[in-house]
Design a protein around this motif. Structure first.
Motif, PDB file in Angstrom:
ATOM      1  N   LEU A 115     -10.505 -24.941   5.584  1.00 42.18           N
ATOM      2  CA  LEU A 115     -11.451 -24.303   4.557  1.00 42.18           C
ATOM      3  C   LEU A 115     -12.309 -23.248   5.154  1.00 42.18           C
ATOM      4  N   ARG A 116     -12.748 -23.339   6.648  1.00 43.76           N
ATOM      5  CA  ARG A 116     -13.342 -22.247   7.403  1.00 43.76           C
ATOM      6  C   ARG A 116     -12.576 -21.144   7.373  1.00 43.76           C
ATOM      7  N   GLN A 117     -11.363 -21.334   7.584  1.00 44.45           N
ATOM      8  CA  GLN A 117     -10.174 -20.340   7.646  1.00 44.45           C
ATOM      9  C   GLN A 117     -10.126 -19.324   6.440  1.00 44.45           C
ATOM     10  N   ILE A 118     -10.181 -19.994   5.359  1.00 44.64           N
ATOM     11  CA  ILE A 118      -9.911 -19.536   3.795  1.00 44.64           C
ATOM     12  C   ILE A 118     -11.284 -18.928   3.673  1.00 44.64           C
ATOM     13  N   CYS A 119     -12.313 -19.353   3.955  1.00 48.12           N
ATOM     14  CA  CYS A 119     -13.844 -18.742   3.773  1.00 48.12           C
ATOM     15  C   CYS A 119     -13.853 -17.563   4.463  1.00 48.12           C
ATOM     16  N   ARG A 120     -13.264 -17.293   5.662  1.00 48.73           N
ATOM     17  CA  ARG A 120     -13.475 -16.139   6.513  1.00 48.73           C
ATOM     18  C   ARG A 120     -12.641 -14.977   6.190  1.00 48.73           C
ATOM     19  N   LYS A 121     -11.089 -15.575   5.939  1.00 55.02           N
ATOM     20  CA  LYS A 121     -10.261 -14.731   5.395  1.00 55.02           C
ATOM     21  C   LYS A 121     -10.424 -14.014   4.230  1.00 55.02           C
ATOM     22  N   HIS A 122     -10.518 -15.098   3.178  1.00 50.71           N
ATOM     23  CA  HIS A 122     -10.610 -14.321   1.645  1.00 50.71           C
ATOM     24  C   HIS A 122     -12.063 -14.368   0.954  1.00 50.71           C
ATOM     25  N   GLY A 123     -13.238 -14.956   1.705  1.00 51.47           N
ATOM     26  CA  GLY A 123     -14.445 -14.982   1.082  1.00 51.47           C
ATOM     27  C   GLY A 123     -14.737 -16.139   0.245  1.00 51.47           C
ATOM     28  N   LEU A 124     -15.892 -16.283   0.142  1.00 53.77           N
ATOM     29  CA  LEU A 124     -16.352 -17.615  -0.577  1.00 53.77           C
ATOM     30  C   LEU A 124     -16.028 -17.695  -2.039  1.00 53.77           C
ATOM     31  N   ARG A 125     -15.483 -16.377  -2.617  1.00 49.90           N
ATOM     32  CA  ARG A 125     -15.214 -16.396  -4.266  1.00 49.90           C
ATOM     33  C   ARG A 125     -13.834 -16.799  -4.419  1.00 49.90           C
ATOM     34  N   TYR A 126     -13.203 -17.096  -3.092  1.00 46.71           N
ATOM     35  CA  TYR A 126     -11.704 -17.569  -3.297  1.00 46.71           C
ATOM     36  C   TYR A 126     -11.530 -18.731  -4.161  1.00 46.71           C
ATOM     37  N   PHE A 127     -12.571 -19.649  -3.906  1.00 45.05           N
ATOM     38  CA  PHE A 127     -12.445 -21.047  -4.916  1.00 45.05           C
ATOM     39  C   PHE A 127     -13.098 -20.893  -6.251  1.00 45.05           C
ATOM     40  N   GLY A 128     -13.582 -19.622  -6.658  1.00 43.02           N
ATOM     41  CA  GLY A 128     -13.754 -19.502  -7.915  1.00 43.02           C
ATOM     42  C   GLY A 128     -15.246 -18.775  -7.915  1.00 43.02           C
ATOM     43  N   GLN A 129     -15.745 -18.240  -9.258  1.00 41.74           N
ATOM     44  CA  GLN A 129     -17.122 -17.630  -9.313  1.00 41.74           C
ATOM     45  C   GLN A 129     -18.029 -18.529  -8.753  1.00 41.74           C
ATOM     46  N   LYS A 130     -19.304 -18.084  -8.379  1.00 39.46           N
ATOM     47  CA  LYS A 130     -20.099 -18.577  -8.037  1.00 39.46           C
ATOM     48  C   LYS A 130     -21.092 -19.625  -9.251  1.00 39.46           C
TER      49      LYS A 130
END
Length: 147
Positions: A115-130
């Protein structure tokens, strides 16, 4: 000629917890209450139990009537780590969420690192809109009204 008892004023008890009133005083100050207490007055708020028609419902019918229209595995009942991450504004907040989920054993160390790697690579909006304030109200109220 008036009775002496009818002119008595309220008397405070010795323990100062109750007040004694004469019947006439109650009737003059609180006529509706006096009528209800004496039983002379019709009580318009009388509750009459409703008689149920038909036979009692089966356990399956009761379960169906009380069943939620939402999926019990949805974010509404059991939010996943990704659902919490969608509320974050910064990577620091996301890291804090991931650490907390790891601490309470909701996720494994491997998944936390992923999850940390995904957040750094793709950003927080990777999981959907805020998810902003009122997200659940808007989302699930609309679903309920459309059903």
């Amino acid at each position: 000629m008036e009775n002496k008892d009818s002119k008595k004023k309220a008397k405070i008890s010795e323990d100062r917890r109750t007040i004694e009133y004469s019947r006439d005083e109650i009737e003059s100050l609180l006529p509706n209450l006096a009528g209800e207490l004496s039983g002379d007055q019709y009580n318009p708020l009388e509750i009459i139990p409703k008689k149920f028609e038909g036979s009692p419902r089966s356990p399956d019918e009761i379960k169906k009537a009380t069943e939620s229209q939402y999926d019990p595995d949805s974010e509404l009942y059991f939010p996943k780590t990704e659902d919490y991450l969608r509320r974050c504004s910064t990577l620091e907040e996301a890291d804090e969420i991931i650490n907390h989920q790891l601490k309470i054993h909701e996720i494994t160390l491997e998944y936390a690192n992923e999850l940390r790697q995904i957040c750094r690579k793709h950003g927080l909006r990777y999981f959907g809109q805020k998810k902003e304030w009122g997200y659940y109200e808007k989302t699930y109220r609309n679903k309920r009204n459309s059903v």
